[in-house]
Design a protein around this motif. Structure first.
Motif, PDB file in Angstrom:
ATOM      1  N   LYS A   8       7.542  14.490  -0.979  1.00 15.55           N
ATOM      2  CA  LYS A   8       7.879  15.471  -0.094  1.00 15.55           C
ATOM      3  C   LYS A   8       6.786  15.934   1.147  1.00 15.55           C
ATOM      4  O   LYS A   8       7.059  16.138   2.181  1.00 15.55           O
ATOM      5  CB  LYS A   8       8.300  17.076  -0.560  1.00 15.55           C
ATOM      6  N   VAL A   9       5.513  15.924   0.605  1.00 17.63           N
ATOM      7  CA  VAL A   9       4.439  15.998   1.695  1.00 17.63           C
ATOM      8  C   VAL A   9       4.541  14.882   2.727  1.00 17.63           C
ATOM      9  O   VAL A   9       4.369  15.251   3.838  1.00 17.63           O
ATOM     10  CB  VAL A   9       3.075  16.113   0.922  1.00 17.63           C
ATOM     11  N   PHE A  10       4.701  13.649   1.980  1.00 23.01           N
ATOM     12  CA  PHE A  10       4.658  12.585   3.134  1.00 23.01           C
ATOM     13  C   PHE A  10       5.937  12.914   4.147  1.00 23.01           C
ATOM     14  O   PHE A  10       5.667  12.815   5.362  1.00 23.01           O
ATOM     15  CB  PHE A  10       4.941  11.484   2.397  1.00 23.01           C
ATOM     16  N   GLU A  11       7.250  13.230   3.466  1.00 26.75           N
ATOM     17  CA  GLU A  11       8.364  13.342   4.595  1.00 26.75           C
ATOM     18  C   GLU A  11       8.181  14.475   5.485  1.00 26.75           C
ATOM     19  O   GLU A  11       8.449  14.349   6.542  1.00 26.75           O
ATOM     20  CB  GLU A  11       9.650  13.751   3.578  1.00 26.75           C
ATOM     21  N   ALA A  16       2.338   8.649   6.483  1.00 26.78           N
ATOM     22  CA  ALA A  16       3.011   8.784   7.554  1.00 26.78           C
ATOM     23  C   ALA A  16       2.870   8.319   9.310  1.00 26.78           C
ATOM     24  O   ALA A  16       3.704   7.998  10.090  1.00 26.78           O
ATOM     25  CB  ALA A  16       2.909  10.457   7.881  1.00 26.78           C
ATOM     26  N   GLU A  17       1.461   8.119   8.992  1.00 31.78           N
ATOM     27  CA  GLU A  17       0.857   7.329  10.495  1.00 31.78           C
ATOM     28  C   GLU A  17       1.241   5.970  10.399  1.00 31.78           C
ATOM     29  O   GLU A  17       1.120   5.129  11.552  1.00 31.78           O
ATOM     30  CB  GLU A  17      -0.645   7.597  10.570  1.00 31.78           C
ATOM     31  N   LEU A  18       1.265   5.254   9.208  1.00 29.58           N
ATOM     32  CA  LEU A  18       1.574   3.697   9.323  1.00 29.58           C
ATOM     33  C   LEU A  18       2.684   3.346   8.472  1.00 29.58           C
ATOM     34  O   LEU A  18       2.889   2.313   8.514  1.00 29.58           O
ATOM     35  CB  LEU A  18       0.258   2.968   8.238  1.00 29.58           C
ATOM     36  N   ALA A  19       3.562   4.360   8.405  1.00 27.72           N
ATOM     37  CA  ALA A  19       4.952   4.000   8.005  1.00 27.72           C
ATOM     38  C   ALA A  19       5.601   2.724   8.882  1.00 27.72           C
ATOM     39  O   ALA A  19       6.181   1.617   8.234  1.00 27.72           O
ATOM     40  CB  ALA A  19       5.901   5.064   7.786  1.00 27.72           C
ATOM     41  N   VAL A  60       0.671  -1.241  -0.161  1.00 28.54           N
ATOM     42  CA  VAL A  60      -0.118   0.130  -0.036  1.00 28.54           C
ATOM     43  C   VAL A  60       0.738   1.220   0.142  1.00 28.54           C
ATOM     44  O   VAL A  60       1.797   1.627   0.905  1.00 28.54           O
ATOM     45  CB  VAL A  60      -0.802   0.035   1.338  1.00 28.54           C
ATOM     46  N   TYR A  61       0.534   2.170  -0.830  1.00 25.25           N
ATOM     47  CA  TYR A  61       1.425   3.153  -1.175  1.00 25.25           C
ATOM     48  C   TYR A  61       0.667   4.468  -0.841  1.00 25.25           C
ATOM     49  O   TYR A  61      -0.461   4.764  -1.090  1.00 25.25           O
ATOM     50  CB  TYR A  61       1.981   3.436  -2.611  1.00 25.25           C
ATOM     51  N   GLY A  62       1.254   5.666  -0.605  1.00 25.42           N
ATOM     52  CA  GLY A  62       0.567   6.721  -0.071  1.00 25.42           C
ATOM     53  C   GLY A  62       1.388   7.950  -0.567  1.00 25.42           C
ATOM     54  O   GLY A  62       2.747   8.041  -0.204  1.00 25.42           O
ATOM     55  N   SER A  63       0.781   9.111  -0.955  1.00 27.85           N
ATOM     56  CA  SER A  63       1.393  10.473  -1.097  1.00 27.85           C
ATOM     57  C   SER A  63       0.391  11.477  -1.306  1.00 27.85           C
ATOM     58  O   SER A  63      -0.596  11.383  -1.326  1.00 27.85           O
ATOM     59  CB  SER A  63       2.198  10.061  -2.423  1.00 27.85           C
ATOM     60  N   ARG A  77       4.100   2.365   2.403  1.00 29.29           N
ATOM     61  CA  ARG A  77       5.225   3.191   1.467  1.00 29.29           C
ATOM     62  C   ARG A  77       4.632   4.521   1.454  1.00 29.29           C
ATOM     63  O   ARG A  77       3.721   4.844   0.518  1.00 29.29           O
ATOM     64  CB  ARG A  77       5.392   2.428   0.114  1.00 29.29           C
ATOM     65  N   GLY A  78       5.397   5.585   2.036  1.00 31.00           N
ATOM     66  CA  GLY A  78       5.136   7.071   1.825  1.00 31.00           C
ATOM     67  C   GLY A  78       6.077   7.469   0.696  1.00 31.00           C
ATOM     68  O   GLY A  78       7.362   7.096   0.833  1.00 31.00           O
TER      69      GLY A  78
END
Length: 476
Positions: free
Chosen positions: A96-99, A84-87, A72-75, A92-93
């Motif tokens: 830059k927003v994820f970071e 960010a919550e489930l890393a 599962v990917y997110g961005s 997979r985040g």
């Protein structure tokens, strides 16, 4: 080997690469990931999600997918928040927003939230995301077009604006009115016209690049963490959503209620679904004898076998004794005694329905009805239209050729509706869908024709089911 990506205003249709096996779905809602996970896709990507008018995607359903070995990917937007919550659990985040969320630079959900049009209008974005405003202003600051104080003042103006009304161009006008340097505002306006930064779009495209490059790789092993079952997980499984294969998600209960409106068809479905359940139900209920006698009498009356001579002849012709046939009725009474709690029968019913040749039609009709009701503002049909409850119910029962029940609640629960209200709501949805206006009280519902679909009058088991059910709901 299909991947699914939930995306809306962040990426226009023309910006979504289609040179790989991917299906793009509208912004994610609660239940969507759980429904997709059951199809075992190669990967799931989350960019955009809904939260304002529907429940947001649930962390536990993402964990469910990860636990099943589905990447599962997110961005960019909702995907960046959940990643960010489930890393720590393997989501997979990317981008830059994820970071920034992962590192704590950003904390507020409104940083990525925007107003946008509906699905029918392509989810066109109607406001600017705060993360995009930040990226653009920082870009202008890095090039020396504006100073630090102007940059911060404009950021403050944007942050104080409610997210559906955020617009960098309007902020520039507010900044000019607030006395910020004219030459900086002018330089910034020119920069925005040519070089505004869409960080969310950049991140979404980066995620798609990663997903595409990893598509078809060796299956990912199941994530190494325990997933605690609870009532919410069970309810999501039995009362949640399924992906209809056409880019939409349908409530399991809505699909089953579509069949429940056709009683004989539902009885056949229920009979098939109960096959694995009845052996574990235990002893017959206390009133089994009386219910068996009532159903037997109804069976004989329905089939014109009330005379003893005719009845004995029929039994002999079908190789039954009085006792052996009564045992068949009693077995059906036992099955009818099973009252599923919390949708416990829904998944067996759905599995049985999927093997029915009429399943594609049921799915299409459920989807068409859902879209019709949404388009016409009939999400709560019970309070819509001039027709009274009794008129709508009479329309329905006339259409399927059944007498008006004396007890609607008893009738409804005999078909596994939660209660009379759920049944009435379902009938009103049917009424609005078929009729489209109050003038349809004289029309015949499609339920009458659809009720006959698949009915096998020569199948004794189904005729017994009919008799036991009719005796049950018509009892006083």
């Amino acid at each position: 080997m299909t991947a699914f990506v939930f995306v809306g205003p962040t990426l226009a249709e023309s910006d979504r690469p289609r040179d790989w096996d991917v299906v793009y779905l509208p912004p994610v809602e609660q239940g969507h990931i759980h429904a997709l996970a059951q199809e075992k896709p190669t990967a799931i990507g989350i960019v955009d999600g809904r939260f304002h008018d529907v429940p947001a995607v649930w962390h536990k359903e993402i964990l469910w997918a990860l636990r099943a070995g589905i990447p599962v990917y997110g961005s960019a937007s909702m995907g960046a928040l959940r990643a960010a919550e489930l890393a720590p659990f393997g989501m997979r985040g990317i981008g830059k927003v994820f970071e920034q969320y992962r590192d704590g630079t950003l904390e507020d959900d409104d940083e990525v939230t925007v107003a946008h049009a509906g699905r029918e209008d392509g989810h066109v974005q109607l406001s600017d995301a705060m993360v995009n405003i930040r990226a653009t202003l920082h870009g202008a600051r890095a090039q020396g077009l504006i100073g630090e104080s102007t940059c911060q003042r404009l950021l403050d103006l944007a942050k104080k604006t409610y997210y559906p009304q955020r617009s960098l161009r309007l902020d520039l006008a507010k900044g000019r009115a607030a006395g910020l340097p004219e030459h900086e505002i002018d330089a910034l306006r020119a920069f925005v016209a040519e070089h505004s930064v869409d960080q969310k779009k950049c991140d979404a495209l980066a995620m798609l690049d990663v997903m595409r490059s990893e598509h078809g790789a060796l299956p990912k092993p199941a994530a190494d963490f325990p997933l605690q079952h609870n009532a919410f997980v069970d309810r999501s499984h039995s009362n949640g959503l399924i992906h209809d294969g056409d880019g939409d998600f349908l409530q399991i209960t809505a699909i089953l209620n579509e069949v429940r409106l056709r009683p004989r068809r539902y009885l056949r479905l229920r009979r098939s679904a109960l096959g694995a359940v009845v052996p574990h139900l235990g002893a017959p209920p206390a009133d089994a004898r009386a219910r068996t006698a009532a159903a037997l009498a109804l069976f004989r009356a329905t089939h014109h076998l009330t005379a003893d001579a005719e009845w004995r002849s029929w039994l002999a012709e079908h190789a039954y004794t009085q006792n052996s046939f009564a045992s068949l009725i009693e077995d059906e009474v036992l099955g009818r005694s099973y009252r599923p709690y919390g949708g416990a029968l829904n998944m067996p019913l759905l599995r049985a329905l999927r093997s029915d040749p009429a399943y594609p039609r049921t799915l299409r009709r459920t989807r068409a009805k859902k879209r019709f009701l949404e388009a016409h503002g009939l999400a709560d049909p019970s309070s819509s239209g001039p027709s009274t409850d009794k008129e709508v119910l009479r329309w329905y029962f006339t259409g399927i050729g059944r007498p008006f029940p004396g007890d609607i609640h008893r009738y409804a629960t005999s078909l596994d509706f939660l209660d009379g209200y759920e049944f009435l709501k379902t009938v009103r949805e049917e009424f609005h869908f078929e009729a489209g206006s109050s003038s349809a009280l004289s029309a015949t519902p499609e339920a009458a024709a659809y009720e006959a679909t698949g009915t096998d009058e020569d199948d004794l088991g189904h005729r017994i089911s009919d008799a036991v059910w009719e005796a049950e709901w018509s009892a006083r």
